[in-house]
Enzyme design. Structure first.
Site, PDB file in Angstrom:
ATOM      1  N   ASP A 211     -41.554  22.840 -10.786  1.00 50.99           N
ATOM      2  CA  ASP A 211     -41.425  23.352 -12.149  1.00 50.99           C
ATOM      3  C   ASP A 211     -40.632  24.664 -12.133  1.00 50.99           C
ATOM      4  OD1 ASP A 211     -42.457  23.052 -14.957  1.00 50.99           O
ATOM      5  OD2 ASP A 211     -43.310  25.026 -14.526  1.00 50.99           O
ATOM      6  N   GLU A 276     -36.544  21.789 -11.057  1.00 52.09           N
ATOM      7  CA  GLU A 276     -36.209  21.810 -12.481  1.00 52.09           C
ATOM      8  C   GLU A 276     -35.125  22.849 -12.710  1.00 52.09           C
ATOM      9  OE1 GLU A 276     -37.994  22.345 -16.982  1.00 52.09           O
ATOM     10  OE2 GLU A 276     -39.021  23.351 -15.354  1.00 52.09           O
TER      11      GLU A 276
HETATM   12  C1  NOJ Z   1     -41.336  23.381 -17.538  1.00 48.79           C
HETATM   13  C2  NOJ Z   1     -42.223  22.234 -17.942  1.00 48.79           C
HETATM   14  O1  NOJ Z   1     -41.474  21.045 -17.917  1.00 48.79           O
HETATM   15  C3  NOJ Z   1     -42.769  22.584 -19.296  1.00 48.79           C
HETATM   16  O2  NOJ Z   1     -43.419  21.503 -19.902  1.00 48.79           O
HETATM   17  C4  NOJ Z   1     -43.665  23.787 -19.168  1.00 48.79           C
HETATM   18  O3  NOJ Z   1     -44.094  24.196 -20.439  1.00 48.79           O
HETATM   19  C5  NOJ Z   1     -42.926  24.958 -18.507  1.00 48.79           C
HETATM   20  N1  NOJ Z   1     -42.157  24.552 -17.384  1.00 48.79           N
HETATM   21  C6  NOJ Z   1     -43.889  25.996 -18.021  1.00 48.79           C
HETATM   22  O4  NOJ Z   1     -44.566  25.527 -16.887  1.00 48.79           O
END
Ligand code: NOJ
Length: 547
Positions: A211, A276
């Site tokens: 993430d 990500e």
């Molecule tokens: C990215 C995640 O995909 C999202 O859903 C989340 O709110 C944020 N990171 C914080 O962890």
């Protein structure tokens, strides 16, 4: 299955994550097994045969760890357990075993940037300024006037600093105040997190999606971010009013990613590390690491961020292919739980079919979002039922991310077979009975069958799995390219317009006999074609085999 080849036996010797297709399975909304209106691990396990039938290769599971669910699981209180809402460790092990038996890999979402404020680490850290775990998080004194230490903004609106009255300091939270950021410069914290990663690897998972990988390290001097000269409050979230120069994409983050990669390598070089990302430029490339010492898949979300326009998309694919380092493997994401669904972004349902053909015929590992194989649109959420904290905190975000997170539509039974509860956690689309998996399975020309056919053609064809991508110059509403490996070559032509179009083939392609294998309308038999011109119908995409 007709793949257009006489011999489909020869396969490129590539790791599974290069030949495979990833499917993001948003657990909360996939299949409920215990009637509480929320999807869970046992429910997903029951649906694994569907995913194997569909033809995907790996499942990315968003966080199912214990969590107060302030950000729907991205606020974690225990890295190495299962939230009772989603099941138990035994249910997890059973899921992994069944998935592996069916040839499906499991990729877990991990969240190293922050924990829940209820996590025992944060409870210890905030208990006193002198606690040994104080610096596992980012604490700073107020400015002399009492205001936060700098101007950094939270991605969910407002200042990214929260005041802790008992210890008289601010802590940093890139997202909600209930999600304090960890301090990755603290060696003991890093070791504790790595131990959690090993816990899941030892249980047999095949990789991680990290993430917000680009957030992990911040400027050690906490310098103010500069304003964003291109900020438009009508179209951009409030934190985009500044350039996130000092709180994201720190140059040292790449050392940290390399450490994660090394940890995974100990379990096998085909253990997958996805980061990500929301960059489309050379910053994205850096996450591959020097000579591939970083993530194998810095997630490329530019099919989400680029306007749905063939020339803009074609230009970005060319740019991305040109930027990739020689060792790097491309990847493409069409949708995720944070962004509006593709069927809604492109408007006409036929364009969602085109998007699926695009995703599954590009070079590189595709990531598919659950429900996109049914062409599901965003579901309007009545204001009183909105749950996403992003929408609640930043009024510019409308309904937030709930519309793309609604339950999977399985069959004609109440709540589309998702749950036996009277109400699922988010509502279904008003016309759900026409859109279910079962309804589409009965309909040979459905979006579901198109997706499945594309997945199976890709799996059978080395040119589609790994072949070179070469654009064909077009103007206006067409996007065309070939995929080629050795003697095998495919031609893909996508018409973004609601009128028929004609492509004049480049001289080199005219001489080769061609055979149409698939139309996004699912109504053309595999037929031989010839001549210098190729006609595509309105909103049609075609996949042809060239000989
Ligand atoms: C990215 C995640 O995909 C999202 O859903 C989340 O709110 C944020 N990171 C914080 O962890």
């Amino acid at each position: 299955m007709d793949t257009g080849y006489e011999d489909t036996a020869r396969r490129p010797a590539l790791p599974w994550w290069q030949t495979g297709v990833l499917y993001e399975c948003y657990l909360r909304s996939f299949q409920d097994s215990n009637g509480d209106g929320v999807g869970d691990l046992a429910g997903l396990r029951r649906r694994l045969p569907y995913l194997a039938w569909l033809g995907v290769d790996a499942l990315w599971l968003p966080p199912f760890y214990p969590s107060p669910q302030a950000d729907f699981g991205y606020d974690i209180t225990d890295w190495t357990a299962v939230d009772p809402r989603f099941g138990t460790l035994e249910a997890f092990d059973a899921l992994v075993a069944d998935a592996h038996r069916l040839g499906l890999r499991i990729v877990l979402d991990i969240v190293p940037n922050h924990t829940s404020d209820q996590h025992p680490w944060f409870q210890a850290s905030r208990s006193s300024r002198t606690h040994p775990q104080r610096n596992w998080y980012l604490w700073c004194d107020a400015k002399p006037d009492g205001s936060p230490p700098n101007n950094w903004l939270s991605a969910f609106g407002g200042s990214a600093w929260a005041w802790d009255a008992p210890t008289q300091q601010y802590y940093y939270h890139a997202f909600l105040p209930q999600q304090p950021d960890l301090n990755w410069r603290h060696p003991a914290m890093a070791q504790a997190f790595f131990a959690a990663m090993r816990f899941w690897l030892d249980r047999g998972v095949d990789g991680f999606r990290v993430d917000v990988m680009w957030h992990l390290l911040k400027d050690a001097q906490y310098r103010d971010n500069p304003p964003n000269p291109h900020y438009d409050p009508r179209t951009m979230p409030s934190n985009d009013m500044q350039l996130a120069l000092y709180n994201t994409d720190h140059p040292d983050v790449h050392h940290l990613v390399a450490r994660m990669r090394a940890l995974l390598n100990a379990y096998g070089e085909d253990c997958l590390l996805i980061g990500e990302m929301y960059f489309g430029d050379d910053r994205l490339m850096r996450y591959y690491g020097a000579h591939g010492a970083g993530a194998q898949m810095p997630h490329n979300q530019m099919l989400i961020l680029t306007p749905w326009d063939p020339q803009a998309i074609g230009a970005y694919i060319r740019r991305y292919e040109a930027m990739l380092p020689a060792f790097a493997w491309p990847n493409w994401v069409l949708g995720n739980h944070d962004k509006p669904r593709i069927a809604t972004r492109v408007g006409r349902p036929a364009q969602a079919r085109l998007a699926m053909m695009l995703l599954l015929t590009l070079r590189g590992t595709p990531t598919l979002y659950y429900g996109d194989e049914l062409g599901l649109p965003n579901v309007p959420i009545p204001p009183a039922q909105i749950q996403d904290p992003f929408a609640q905190r930043d009024p510019g975000r409308g309904q937030g991310r709930d519309p793309q997170r609604t339950p999977m539509l399985w069959d004609h039974t109440p709540q589309a077979g998702f749950t036996t509860a009277a109400r699922p956690w988010l509502p279904l689309h008003a016309d759900w009975p026409q859109r279910t998996m079962e309804a589409q399975r009965q309909e040979p020309t459905s979006m579901l069958h198109l997706t499945r056919r594309l997945l199976h053609l890709r799996r059978a064809d080395p040119a589609l799995q790994a072949g070179a991508w070469t654009p064909i110059a077009t103007q206006g509403p067409l996007l065309a390219y070939t995929r080629e490996q050795g003697e095998r070559r495919c031609l893909i032509v996508l018409n973004f317009a609601p009128e028929p179009q004609e492509l004049v083939l480049p001289a080199a392609l005219r001489r080769r006999p061609r055979r149409c294998l698939l139309s996004t309308w699912m109504d053309r038999a595999p037929v031989a074609e010839g001549g210098p011109r190729l006609t595509v119908r309105s909103d049609e995409g075609v996949l042809l085999r060239l000989r």
